[in-house]
Design a protein around this motif. Structure first.
Motif, PDB file in Angstrom:
ATOM      1  N   VAL A  55       6.363  -8.530  -1.001  1.00 48.04           N
ATOM      2  CA  VAL A  55       6.371  -7.852   0.300  1.00 48.04           C
ATOM      3  C   VAL A  55       7.669  -8.134   1.044  1.00 48.04           C
ATOM      4  O   VAL A  55       8.262  -7.238   1.668  1.00 48.04           O
ATOM      5  CB  VAL A  55       5.150  -8.292   1.150  1.00 48.04           C
ATOM      6  CG1 VAL A  55       5.256  -7.741   2.561  1.00 48.04           C
ATOM      7  CG2 VAL A  55       3.861  -7.834   0.497  1.00 48.04           C
ATOM      8  N   ARG A 168       1.636  -1.320  -0.653  1.00 52.14           N
ATOM      9  CA  ARG A 168       0.478  -1.550   0.225  1.00 52.14           C
ATOM     10  C   ARG A 168      -0.511  -2.519  -0.413  1.00 52.14           C
ATOM     11  O   ARG A 168      -1.158  -3.313   0.284  1.00 52.14           O
ATOM     12  CB  ARG A 168      -0.200  -0.226   0.559  1.00 52.14           C
ATOM     13  CG  ARG A 168       0.587   0.616   1.576  1.00 52.14           C
ATOM     14  CD  ARG A 168      -0.262   1.733   2.152  1.00 52.14           C
ATOM     15  NE  ARG A 168      -0.611   2.718   1.124  1.00 52.14           N
ATOM     16  CZ  ARG A 168       0.129   3.768   0.818  1.00 52.14           C
ATOM     17  NH1 ARG A 168       1.279   3.969   1.443  1.00 52.14           N
ATOM     18  NH2 ARG A 168      -0.266   4.611  -0.110  1.00 52.14           N
ATOM     19  N   GLU A 171       0.927  -5.901   0.097  1.00 58.32           N
ATOM     20  CA  GLU A 171       0.866  -6.213   1.523  1.00 58.32           C
ATOM     21  C   GLU A 171      -0.525  -6.689   1.905  1.00 58.32           C
ATOM     22  O   GLU A 171      -0.692  -7.690   2.618  1.00 58.32           O
ATOM     23  CB  GLU A 171       1.250  -4.972   2.330  1.00 58.32           C
ATOM     24  CG  GLU A 171       1.478  -5.243   3.808  1.00 58.32           C
ATOM     25  CD  GLU A 171       1.975  -4.011   4.538  1.00 58.32           C
ATOM     26  OE1 GLU A 171       2.754  -4.155   5.483  1.00 58.32           O
ATOM     27  OE2 GLU A 171       1.556  -2.888   4.159  1.00 58.32           O
TER      28      GLU A 171
END
Length: 405
Positions: A55, A168, A171
């Motif tokens: 990330v 995502r 994340e």
């Protein structure tokens, strides 16, 4: 009255010293609590590094900034390590810890860790690249995990929109790991008690007294290094008050002192650096895992003190060339040295060999290595955090910290 985490850990720390001193080796019944805490910490290291670093790299979205951060981080670590070894040598020459010590005062037994062959620089560089990244994750090989995460993060950046689902996922995965870290930290005080009390109970004055000058030299040099080098760095380049810095990183420092493991303390270091020092994830997730592996300021100080101690014990004179070699080898050997308890002995074997000093000297301080390891590990992780603050400050990328009770 409800105490915050820093206070709880400090109370556990003091209680461990008191109980260990009173009950001696019989306090070992607390050891399973320490082992449990260590297992919980180790259980989150690999997934935490992978998710946060992916990330951090992908979130940077600017390869030039990433490269700039990398150069700043490595230069900072190498320069502070060089300063640390010089401070260690200077304090050791002033205190002369090896004079007046005889073999009869110390039980000699070469530790297993010191008999391991240190890797060459080329081998270390090659082993950074994992043949199987999933095996690296399973084995908890930090350098290989960092390499794997860097490539995933960079690839996400280069692919662009199509890779957003992958971004995502990581994340969300990172947020989950942050939550797990918060849960694990709730048992930290009990873990500290279980780790530290048996250590205090194990080592009596009969072992400590003959080597008290060695312990004093390492601890004094470590404190001086933190007070001078880290304070100056975070003040000048990190634009942060040294008091704010040391207060913010203190929970991680106490965990490091108790576990004697830079890698094991990493989740706590990341948490404190983000929440207490205002360093954004994209910086801390890159700088701190790297520091847990290559930043060995405390270990460098230990090398300096140990070399002078052993030389004085055997009545050997250290030439300027030998001292220069000690500095150079220590800085280079810090790259790739595992951030685990006892790794300093492996480095010491490498350093002693490089200056033609007797390896048997390792046995002289092996009995107190754990006590020395606790302090040098604390300096290592505080140094990691200072690097994160410095990089964030020079990148003008700090987030405001909201004080918590």
């Amino acid at each position: 009255m409800k105490f915050n985490l820093i206070t709880q850990i400090f109370i556990a720390f003091v209680l461990a010293i008191i109980l260990g001193s009173i009950f001696g080796s019989s306090i070992d019944f607390l050891k399973p609590f320490g082992d449990l805490f260590l297992r919980l910490i180790k259980f989150i290291i690999a997934p935490l590094i992978l998710s946060t670093l992916v990330v951090g790299v992908a979130g940077t979205s600017d390869p030039k900034q990433l490269g700039r951060m990398g150069i700043k981080t490595i230069v900072y670590y190498l320069v502070t390590t060089a300063i640390a070894i010089i401070i260690g040598l200077a304090v050791a020459f002033i205190l002369s810890p090896g004079k007046g010590i005889t073999i009869s005062k110390i039980g000699l037994s070469v530790p297993e860790a010191a008999t391991q062959e240190p890797q060459s620089a080329i081998t270390t560089i090659l082993t950074i690249i994992p043949e199987n990244p999933f095996m690296a994750l399973a084995a908890g090989n930090i350098l290989q995990i960092i390499f794997f995460a860097l490539f995933i993060g960079l690839a996400i950046t280069f692919v662009g929109a199509k890779a957003q689902p992958v971004y995502r996922f990581f994340e969300g995965f990172a947020e989950v790991m942050y939550k797990i870290t918060n849960i694990v930290m709730k048992v930290a005080p009990i873990g500290i008690l279980g780790l530290l009390a048996p250590v205090v109970g194990q080592y009596g004055l009969s072992v400590l007294l003959p080597l008290v000058k060695v312990i004093a030299a390492v601890y004094i040099a470590c404190i001086l290094h933190a007070a001078i080098v880290y304070s100056s760095a975070v003040k000048i380049w990190g634009r942060m008050s040294p008091i704010t810095f040391f207060k913010g990183i203190s929970p991680a420092a106490l965990v490091a002192f108790s576990t004697a493991s830079s890698a094991g303390t990493l989740p706590v270091t990341i948490k404190n650096t983000n929440e207490n020092l205002g360093v954004p994830n994209k910086i801390s997730s890159f700088v701190l895992p790297l520091g847990a592996t290559i930043n060995m300021d405390g270990t460098a100080i230990y090398q300096g003190v140990a070399v002078v101690f052993i030389a004085q014990f055997y009545n050997l004179n250290l030439s300027f060339t030998q001292l220069l070699t000690v500095v150079l080898i220590t800085v280079l050997a810090s790259i790739g040295t595992a951030g685990v308890p006892g790794a300093g002995l492996i480095m010491l074997a490498m350093v002693l060999t490089s200056v033609n000093m007797p390896l048997e000297g390792i046995a002289l301080i092996a009995g107190i290595d754990r006590i020395l390891d606790m302090m040098r590990t604390t300096v290592n992780i505080v140094g990691d955090a200072s690097a994160a603050v410095v990089v964030a400050g020079t990148e003008k990328d700090r987030i405001e910290v909201i004080p918590t009770e």
